[in-house]
Design an enzyme around this catalytic site. Structure first.
Site, PDB file in Angstrom:
ATOM      1  N   GLY A 183       0.834  -1.207   0.000  1.00 45.08           N
ATOM      2  CA  GLY A 183       0.000   0.000   0.000  1.00 45.08           C
ATOM      3  C   GLY A 183       0.863   1.248   0.000  1.00 45.08           C
ATOM      4  O   GLY A 183       1.957   1.267  -0.577  1.00 45.08           O
ATOM      5  N   SER A 184       0.388   2.251   0.732  1.00 47.39           N
ATOM      6  CA  SER A 184       1.056   3.557   0.684  1.00 47.39           C
ATOM      7  C   SER A 184       2.443   3.544   1.299  1.00 47.39           C
ATOM      8  O   SER A 184       3.222   4.475   1.090  1.00 47.39           O
ATOM      9  CB  SER A 184       0.206   4.608   1.384  1.00 47.39           C
ATOM     10  OG  SER A 184      -1.042   4.684   0.736  1.00 47.39           O
TER      11      SER A 184
END
Lengths: 647, 379
Positions: free
Chosen positions: A326-327
């Site tokens: 993810g981020s």
């Protein structure tokens, strides 16, 4: 009385002749016997002497004692403790049934065990000891010893059994030992004769299995003289083996226990790593289990409970679990672009809430968009569109290469079971594995750590440590073997521009410490210990256009296994990085809400080396943290180690 | 009948007879028995019980029995020959109906104080009978078919009874001893040649018949032959005894492993170590020198018997002495061949050494007859 007659001369000569012939035959036969004797006893004596020795001499192995395992401060994690069992030699006991009955009055015996023992007794030679009770307490053993005169043939025996004092806290790191199985024998190419000893204990998973070579030691041997039925007559000589080497892990058991307690109730994992040396101070995975159960042979009821639990207690999520980062991956995308010189000091990107690439809309998590964002703001607010834009400029190959430099997609050599290598996709990889062409959308997904991108918590910790130190730090789990310090994980310089790294660290600092940062709620206010980090929320499902149109369903409304994974990586202190921490909460929802608070607590615990003062927390959190600390103090590891009377 | 008569006055009388006994032979017997005591003491782990002590008592009894028999004139024993033979035959029949089963075969009758094995007794009485028969038979008739058939029947009847027990070893010994005595008596050699040829033909036929339609033996019987020829093919099964026995023998070397140091016998790898396989213990503990010495003692016993027989002008006496010597020879030759892997395991004890009362007493009885023949020989 009849007189004896004297034979005729002729007949007497005939008899004499015949006697001479027969006597000659007999003499020849005697000579033949003598020759045979000479052949067997003189010519072939050496060969037969050898065979006679083989007959009478048996080599018996003496199992070595297994090496023990300690944490970095010398706290025992895996030990050998004496275990007592009661054996009966049927031959000495006489009436075995009577003796067993008397024994049963002194020490209650398990009827199943007795039944098994009686069955075994019928099969084996009467001079071989049969175990009637295993894992007997010292008190019971003493009672048997005191009553020895009334119990002929009953003897207490002492063996060593493996015990994990901190039980469930180290289930995934250490693993456990168990008796060699047929499956093990097929799998292991090792020809060590020790493995042929019935019920010899070897490491099954974790450090116990991976460091088996060092821990096992070398078996000794004794030569005994046996008779034709196998009874040992006497010991001829013995050569002692060498005990296994003791291991010291880099784990700090105080921190490990804290992290394990902090994760209690979640399906989560957390890693604490020294950013300079690569020492792994804590490797936690929840839920966990008591490895001591496996040493003694786990009941099928307990085992089924573990395998059927949907939170997978047996899996060591910290090293074998892989998740879309993810981020938390955005630092890599940014670093790839920075190293390529694609981001100017004042470059900004406009985020309208989505980016259209190849006739497909890629959304930012914030539907309304972030407006004009620069590098620092994009990381701080975790703007997706900014990274879509970067990725289109840099391309997947450079992003994946940068990920590899930071330790993603690379298998780290940690002596634990099933260490995952994660995945950093490339065009070649997709063509090879999926037989499909790389499309631009794949690059866009990869830029924010989605799509094919996969990383384990360990890899995320390594990535963070490398961002913080600028060196290719390698994780290290074993500190010393037999007192010999193992090579440190401090690697070479990563060879990336220090200015670029500084920008990333600054941006990560903002994520936690700026009012608009996604992890502002989990900041540390003690100045000397401020942390820098990045949240991550990775989707495990596709959000359809229709769903997006009617509004994305909130995580809380989804079934557990479809909720987003919550991730957080950080290092601290910001000015002088010591520890890198990675936390993944499976299906925990948002990284800022589910993972970051855990990471902050763990970081503080690591930095203080004990329970941190409430002053380190923001004022409004202190009440809640105080309550949480009180609860955590009450959580003890599960370790059933002192015999069946407690079971 | 043209037998030369001689006067009895030259034959010693009264207690003086003891001085005229074949003392070298008696001493040789005692020496062999002494070896037996030593080995029985050793296999019991350095103890007189349970074997050495009873064996010594039996030998003492046997020795007295031998002297008592030696005192009785040989012509008395000749006159008793048919009675003794019929008595043994009756006992063999009795064992068939009332005998105790031991080791899977009916062999003995329990007399209370000892177990009598009639087949052992038969070995002596058969020789006695045949010697008396040829003593009685005019020399010119002995090769006539009818007069050959008669002793053959005398041999085959007890042989068949013993074979039925079943005791293959003893029945072969009976046949060999009987046949040997017929040969010594001077039956024409052509009969023996014919028997040998027929025997050889039969063996060849049996071996050739294997795996053909007209196979003469059962498969398991062939396998037993295989095991005998190559014991290592079945080291833990039927070949076990012979393999372990050879290991014990061979490991003795020149001088052996020392008294009571034989690992094979001390650790029970040897089967029947106090009876049929006692020779292996001797060979293991005293080596080639010890084993060969025992063989030499046996050969000397045969030699003294043959010398005594040849010097004896009385036909019955010399045939009897030669027959007893032959019996004794067959005893130790078969046993030694067996333990050295030259013959199948048939269960024949080592004379005077193996533990066992019946065999010991019967042997001493036989040597008593030989002594009587020696004492009462024509002079």
């Amino acid at each position: 009385m009849k007189r004896p007659r004297v034979d005729t001369e002729a007949n007497h000569r005939l008899i004499t002749r015949r006697a001479a012939i027969l006597g000659g035959v007999q003499l020849a036969f005697v000579a033949g016997l003598g020759a045979r004797m000479q052949f067997l006893q003189v010519d072939q004596a050496d060969q037969f002497r050898l065979l006679a020795e083989e007959n009478r001499i048996n080599i018996r192995l003496i199992p070595p004692s297994r090496g023990e395992v300690f944490d970095r401060n010398g706290v025992p994690l895996a030990r050998n403790v004496p275990s007592y069992r009661i054996v009966i030699v049927p031959e000495d006991a006489g009436d075995v049934e009577d003796v067993v009955n008397r024994l049963n009055q002194i020490v209650p015996l398990d009827p199943d065990e007795v039944e098994r023992a009686v069955a075994e007794m019928k099969r084996s030679a009467p001079f071989l000891p049969i175990t009637f009770a295993d894992e007997v307490t010292w008190e019971d053993l003493s009672r048997v010893s005191v009553n020895a005169p009334a119990l002929p043939g009953v003897t207490p025996e002492v063996g060593l059994s493996r015990v994990y004092p901190l039980g469930s806290d180290y289930a995934h790191v250490l693993g456990y030992v168990g008796p060699v199985s047929d499956y093990d024998l097929e799998r292991i190419e090792d020809q060590d004769p020790l493995l042929r000893i019935p019920r010899f204990q070897i490491g099954k998973v974790g450090v116990e299995a991976k460091a088996e070579g060092a821990l096992r030691g070398k078996g000794g041997a004794k030569r005994v003289e046996v008779n034709a039925t196998g009874r040992v007559m006497r010991e001829l000589d013995r050569r002692e083996g060498t005990s296994g080497a003791d291991l010291q892990l880099t784990i700090d058991s105080k921190l490990q226990s804290y992290v394990q307690a902090r994760l209690n109730g979640e399906s989560a994992s957390a890693i604490v790593m020294d950013v300079q040396s690569g020492d792994l101070l804590a490797i936690a995975s929840a839920p966990t289990f008591d490895p001591n159960l496996f040493v003694r042979g786990i009941s099928s009821r307990d085992y089924n409970a573990l395998t059927e639990n949907k939170y997978r207690p047996l899996a060591s999520k910290s090293v074998q679990g892989t998740y879309p980062p993810g981020s938390t991956f955005k630092m890599i995308t940014a670093m790839a672009a920075l190293e390529e010189g694609l981001i100017g000091p004042d470059d900004t990107v406009y985020c309208p809430g989505h980016l259209e690439v190849a006739e497909r809309k890629f959304h930012c998590w914030k539907r309304a968009g972030h407006g004009w964002v620069d590098l620092q703001n994009s990381l701080k607010q975790s703007c997706d569109v900014y990274y879509y834009d970067l990725a289109l400029k840099v391309g997947i190959e450079k992003i994946s290469a940068m990920a590899n430099r930071f330790g993603l997609g690379v298998r780290h050599d940690v002596p634990m079971s099933a260490v995952a290598s994660g995945l950093t996709p490339t065009k070649d990889w997709k063509a090879r594995v999926h037989g499909q062409d790389w499309v631009i959308g794949d690059t866009v997904n990869a830029s924010i750590g989605q799509g094919y991108m996969l990383a384990s918590p360990l890899q995320l910790a390594v990535m963070t440590a490398r961002l913080a130190s600028g060196r290719a730090v390698e994780p290290r789990l074993v500190k010393t073997v037999d007192g010999v310090e193992q090579p440190s994980g401090t690697g070479e310089s990563l060879g990336v521009n220090e200015n670029n790294l500084r920008k990333m660290r600054r941006a990560m600092y903002e994520v936690v410490n700026d009012r608009r940062g996604t992890a502002y709620g989990s900041r540390i206010i003690e100045d000397a210990m401020r942390m820098a980090g990045k949240t991550g929320t990775s989707q495990v499902r596709n959000i359809t256009t229709a769903e997006r149109a009617r509004g994305v369903t909130r995580n809380e409304d989804l079934p557990w296994e479809r909720r987003d994974h919550a991730l957080f990586v950080n290092f601290a202190p910001y000015d002088n990085p010591k520890y890198a921490v990675a936390v993944v909460v499976e299906h925990g929802g948002g990284g800022s809400k589910a993972a970051a608070p855990i990471a902050r607590d763990v970081t503080l615990q690591a930095l203080y080396g004990e329970e941190p003062p409430l002053d380190a927390y923001p004022t409004k959190d202190r009440g809640r943290i105080k309550e949480q600390q009180r609860v955590l103090r009450g959580i003890e590891p599960v370790a059933n180690i002192s015999g069946k009377d407690q079971a | 009948m043209s037998y030369l008569e001689y006067t009895v006055k030259h034959v010693p009388a009264g207690p003086r007879k003891i001085l005229y006994m074949n003392w070298p032979l008696a001493l040789l017997l005692a020496a062999v028995a002494g070896v037996g005591f030593l080995m029985l003491y050793s296999v019991a782990g350095g103890s007189f019980s349970p074997w050495a002590e009873p064996q010594m008592k039996r030998f003492a009894a046997g020795f007295v029995l031998m002297m008592m028999i030696a005192m009785v004139p040989i012509w008395f024993w000749r006159n008793m020959a048919s009675l003794a033979y019929l008595g043994s035959l009756a006992l063999l029949l009795a064992v068939e109906f009332f005998g105790s089963v031991g080791m899977g075969a009916q062999r003995w009758i329990d007399l209370g104080f000892m177990r009598l094995q009639p087949s052992e007794l038969m070995k002596v009485t058969l020789v006695l009978m045949l010697a008396a028969y040829y003593d009685w038979l005019p020399a010119y008739r002995k090769s006539r078919p009818f007069w050959v058939l008669l002793p053959v029947l005398l041999i085959l009847i007890p042989t068949a009874l013993v074979l039925k027990q079943p005791d293959l070893g003893t029945s072969i010994l009976l046949m060999a001893a009987g046949g040997g005595l017929m040969f010594l008596a001077g039956v024409h050699w052509a009969y023996f040649a014919a028997v040998f040829a027929a025997g050889a033909g039969l063996v060849t036929a049996v071996l050739q018949s294997r795996a053909t339609d007209w196979q003469l033996l059962k498969d398991y019987q062939f396998r037993r032959i295989d095991t005998f020829l190559d014991p290592s093919s079945d080291p833990l099964g039927a070949g076990y005894h012979i393999t372990q026995s050879k290991i014990a023998l061979g490991s003795g070397g020149w001088t052996g492993r020392g008294f009571m140091q034989g690992t094979q016998s001390r650790l029970n790898f040897l089967p029947e170590k106090h009876t049929d396989f006692i020779f292996t213990t001797l060979a293991e503990e005293f080596g080639f020198i010890g084993a060969f010495s025992l063989l030499a003692l046996y050969a000397l016993i045969i030699l003294f018997c043959v010398a005594s027989a040849v010097a004896n002008k009385d036909r019955f006496s010399s045939l009897l002495t030669l027959g007893i010597a032959l019996n004794f020879f067959l005893f130790f030759a078969v046993n030694m061949s067996m333990v050295m892997g030259l013959a199948p395991v048939v269960g024949v004890p080592l004379p005077l050494v193996s533990y066992g009362g019946s065999a010991m007493l019967v042997l001493m009885l036989a040597f008593g007859l030989a002594q009587s023949a020696h004492v009462h020989r024509p002079r």
